[in-house]
Design a protein around this motif. Structure first.
Motif, short mmCIF file in Angstrom:
data_model
loop_
_atom_site.label_atom_id
_atom_site.label_comp_id
_atom_site.label_asym_id
_atom_site.label_seq_id
_atom_site.Cartn_x
_atom_site.Cartn_y
_atom_site.Cartn_z
N ASN A 178 -3.34 1.58 3.07
CA ASN A 178 -4.05 2.21 4.18
C ASN A 178 -4.34 3.68 3.86
O ASN A 178 -4.08 4.58 4.67
CB ASN A 178 -3.26 2.11 5.49
CG ASN A 178 -3.18 0.69 5.99
OD1 ASN A 178 -4.15 -0.04 5.94
ND2 ASN A 178 -2.02 0.29 6.47
N SER A 179 -4.91 3.91 2.68
CA SER A 179 -5.08 5.27 2.17
C SER A 179 -6.53 5.76 2.25
O SER A 179 -7.40 5.28 1.52
CB SER A 179 -4.61 5.34 0.72
OG SER A 179 -4.93 6.59 0.16
N THR A 180 -6.75 6.72 3.14
CA THR A 180 -8.09 7.34 3.19
C THR A 180 -8.31 8.22 1.96
O THR A 180 -9.45 8.41 1.54
CB THR A 180 -8.27 8.17 4.48
OG1 THR A 180 -7.25 9.16 4.55
CG2 THR A 180 -8.24 7.29 5.72
N ALA A 181 -7.24 8.74 1.37
CA ALA A 181 -7.38 9.59 0.18
C ALA A 181 -7.96 8.80 -0.99
O ALA A 181 -8.83 9.30 -1.71
CB ALA A 181 -6.03 10.20 -0.19
N ILE A 182 -7.49 7.58 -1.17
CA ILE A 182 -8.02 6.74 -2.25
C ILE A 182 -9.47 6.39 -1.95
O ILE A 182 -10.33 6.41 -2.85
CB ILE A 182 -7.16 5.47 -2.46
CG1 ILE A 182 -5.75 5.86 -2.93
CG2 ILE A 182 -7.83 4.54 -3.47
CD1 ILE A 182 -4.77 4.70 -3.00
N ILE A 183 -9.77 6.08 -0.70
CA ILE A 183 -11.16 5.78 -0.34
C ILE A 183 -12.04 6.99 -0.60
O ILE A 183 -13.15 6.85 -1.12
CB ILE A 183 -11.26 5.29 1.12
CG1 ILE A 183 -10.56 3.94 1.28
CG2 ILE A 183 -12.73 5.18 1.55
CD1 ILE A 183 -10.45 3.44 2.70
N ASP A 184 -11.54 8.19 -0.28
CA ASP A 184 -12.29 9.42 -0.58
C ASP A 184 -12.60 9.53 -2.07
O ASP A 184 -13.70 9.92 -2.46
CB ASP A 184 -11.51 10.66 -0.14
CG ASP A 184 -11.53 10.88 1.36
OD1 ASP A 184 -12.44 10.37 2.03
OD2 ASP A 184 -10.62 11.58 1.85
N GLU A 185 -11.62 9.19 -2.90
CA GLU A 185 -11.81 9.25 -4.35
C GLU A 185 -12.93 8.31 -4.79
O GLU A 185 -13.84 8.70 -5.53
CB GLU A 185 -10.50 8.87 -5.06
CG GLU A 185 -10.64 8.76 -6.57
CD GLU A 185 -9.45 8.08 -7.23
OE1 GLU A 185 -9.58 7.75 -8.42
OE2 GLU A 185 -8.40 7.87 -6.58
N VAL A 186 -12.87 7.07 -4.32
CA VAL A 186 -13.89 6.08 -4.69
C VAL A 186 -15.24 6.49 -4.12
O VAL A 186 -16.27 6.42 -4.82
CB VAL A 186 -13.48 4.67 -4.20
CG1 VAL A 186 -14.62 3.66 -4.42
CG2 VAL A 186 -12.21 4.21 -4.92
#
Length: 134
Positions: free
Chosen positions: A97-105
């Motif tokens: 549930n990581s918005t940080a990883i989604i931000d990276e992608v």
């Protein structure tokens, strides 16, 4: 459904069926960005179903981008591991549930989209001998 919605849906369908392969790629990038944004909102709202659905839609787009790579070109051989990396990171984002990883992608997809937009612009200028907006 209202007449306006019917007209809008007809317009959207027509824009997809009449788009060039380059424009379709641009639409895929834009769609991926849209679904990643929706997934981030869903995480913030703790809507696990919506998060999962939108991450899976983004992954489906990345899978389509991978499937359409022409491996006769060196750039395609370089893009494939990047798409695989993005797909792997989205699996992690979904689990964590990581918005940080989604931000990276999302950052990578935006970069690819913007580069692709420039390629289309240059190609059109070469084809038509003038400057046109993409």
């Amino acid at each position: 459904m209202t007449a306006q919605m019917n007209a809008y849906n007809a317009y959207k369908q027509n824009s997809v069926t009449t788009a060039s392969p380059g424009e379709l790629t641009l639409m895929l990038y834009n769609g991926c960005i849209k679904f990643l944004g929706k997934a981030k909102v869903a995480i913030e709202e703790k809507n696990i179903q919506e998060k999962n659905t939108n991450i899976q839609k983004a992954q489906a787009i990345i899978a389509e981008l991978m499937a359409t790579l022409n491996m006769d070109f060196e750039i395609s051989k370089q893009m494939l591991p990047l798409y695989e990396y993005m797909n792997h990171r989205l699996v992690e984002a979904n689990i964590q549930n990581s918005t940080a990883i989604i931000d990276e992608v999302e950052g990578l997809v935006v970069e690819f989209r913007d580069t692709w937009k420039e390629v289309l612009k240059i190609t059109r200028q070469q084809q038509f001998g003038g400057s046109q907006q993409v």
